[in-house]
Scaffold this active site. Sequence first.
Site, PDB file in Angstrom:
ATOM      1  N   THR A 197       0.772  -1.101  -0.005  1.00  0.00           N
ATOM      2  CA  THR A 197       0.245  -0.174  -0.247  1.00  0.00           C
ATOM      3  C   THR A 197       0.691   1.127   0.010  1.00  0.00           C
ATOM      4  OG1 THR A 197      -1.927  -1.415   0.914  1.00  0.00           O
ATOM      5  CG2 THR A 197      -1.831   1.340   0.952  1.00  0.00           C
ATOM      6  N   ASN A 214      -1.499   6.442  -4.686  1.00  0.00           N
ATOM      7  CA  ASN A 214      -0.170   4.895  -4.465  1.00  0.00           C
ATOM      8  C   ASN A 214      -0.921   4.769  -6.531  1.00  0.00           C
ATOM      9  OD1 ASN A 214      -2.237   3.948  -3.552  1.00  0.00           O
ATOM     10  ND2 ASN A 214      -1.984   3.109  -2.196  1.00  0.00           N
ATOM     11  N   HIS A 259      -5.230   1.532  -7.567  1.00  0.00           N
ATOM     12  CA  HIS A 259      -6.232   0.029  -6.503  1.00  0.00           C
ATOM     13  C   HIS A 259      -6.310  -1.491  -6.803  1.00  0.00           C
ATOM     14  CE1 HIS A 259      -9.330  -2.623  -4.406  1.00  0.00           C
ATOM     15  NE2 HIS A 259      -9.745  -2.383  -5.607  1.00  0.00           N
TER      16      HIS A 259
HETATM   17  P1  TYD Z   1      -5.746  -0.432   2.208  1.00  0.00           P
HETATM   18  O1  TYD Z   1      -7.268  -1.223   1.183  1.00  0.00           O
HETATM   19  O2  TYD Z   1      -6.132  -0.400   2.865  1.00  0.00           O
HETATM   20  O3  TYD Z   1      -4.727  -0.713   1.105  1.00  0.00           O
HETATM   21  P2  TYD Z   1      -4.279  -1.818  -1.093  1.00  0.00           P
HETATM   22  O4  TYD Z   1      -5.178  -0.225  -1.342  1.00  0.00           O
HETATM   23  O5  TYD Z   1      -3.273  -2.330  -1.241  1.00  0.00           O
HETATM   24  O6  TYD Z   1      -5.790  -2.700  -1.022  1.00  0.00           O
HETATM   25  O7  TYD Z   1      -6.690   1.185   1.313  1.00  0.00           O
HETATM   26  C1  TYD Z   1      -7.149   1.637   0.448  1.00  0.00           C
HETATM   27  C2  TYD Z   1      -6.475   3.033   0.084  1.00  0.00           C
HETATM   28  O8  TYD Z   1      -6.609   3.616   1.512  1.00  0.00           O
HETATM   29  C3  TYD Z   1      -5.361   3.151  -0.097  1.00  0.00           C
HETATM   30  O9  TYD Z   1      -4.762   2.209  -1.675  1.00  0.00           O
HETATM   31  C4  TYD Z   1      -4.799   4.269   0.395  1.00  0.00           C
HETATM   32  C5  TYD Z   1      -5.410   4.620   0.995  1.00  0.00           C
HETATM   33  N1  TYD Z   1      -4.765   4.409   2.581  1.00  0.00           N
HETATM   34  C6  TYD Z   1      -4.466   5.656   2.582  1.00  0.00           C
HETATM   35  O10 TYD Z   1      -4.603   6.738   2.383  1.00  0.00           O
HETATM   36  N2  TYD Z   1      -3.545   5.540   4.059  1.00  0.00           N
HETATM   37  C7  TYD Z   1      -3.159   3.984   4.595  1.00  0.00           C
HETATM   38  O11 TYD Z   1      -2.675   4.550   6.300  1.00  0.00           O
HETATM   39  C8  TYD Z   1      -4.220   3.581   4.433  1.00  0.00           C
HETATM   40  C9  TYD Z   1      -3.565   2.450   4.725  1.00  0.00           C
HETATM   41  C10 TYD Z   1      -4.425   3.499   3.200  1.00  0.00           C
END
Ligand code: TYD
Length: 154
Positions: A91, A112, A115
Site C-alpha cells: 500500500t 499510490n 487499486h
Molecule cells: P487498503 O485497502 O488498506 O490498501 P490497498 O489499496 O493496498 O488494498 O487501503 C485502500 C486505500 O486507502 C489505499 O490504497 C490508499 C488509502 N490509504 C491511505 O491513504 N492511508 C493509509 O494509511 C492506508 C492504509 C490506506
Amino acid sequence: MEQSLVIIKPSGVQRGLIGKIIDRFQQKGLIICGLKMMNLSEELLREHYAHLVEKPFFPTLLKSMMATPVVVICLKGVDAVAVVRGMVGTTNARNAAPGTIRGDYGMSSQENIVHASDSPENGVIETKRFFKPEEIFDYTPVCINFIYAPDELN
Ligand code: TYD
C-alpha cells in the site's frame, strides 16, 4: 479463471501512467476483459472503501479518488488476484518493492497510483461494482496456449 478489478487512480492518470500500467498487465499475459474511464461518486467510494470509512484519512482518500476521472480495468487470468496484487506492490508506495507498479512510480500511501482487488471474491464483487454486465467481454486470446500449459487451464 479469476477476475481482478484494477483502478488507475487519479495519481496514475495525472502522472501520465495509463499506458504504461495497462502495458504491464498485457505483457504479463493477463486478459483485459473490461476497460473504461469514469468519474467515481462519493456513494460508490463509500461502498468500495467501506472498511476504511472510520479512518482519519478517509476524507482525503475520498477527495483524492474524485480529483479526476479514473480508468477501471477488469483483468482475467489463472490466480489473477494474487498475480495482480504482486505486480501492484504494498500500500505505501515508498516501501513497495522496485519492479512493482507502486514501487516504480509512487512515493505515497494515498497517492499510490492503482487499486487492485485483494481476494477472488472481491474481484467478482468489485467487477460488478464498476462495470455493467455488457461492459465485460468474455473472449479467449488466440495465443492462450502460449500463455498457459493445457493443465493450467482446467
Ligand atoms: P487498503 O485497502 O488498506 O490498501 P490497498 O489499496 O493496498 O488494498 O487501503 C485502500 C486505500 O486507502 C489505499 O490504497 C490508499 C488509502 N490509504 C491511505 O491513504 N492511508 C493509509 O494509511 C492506508 C492504509 C490506506
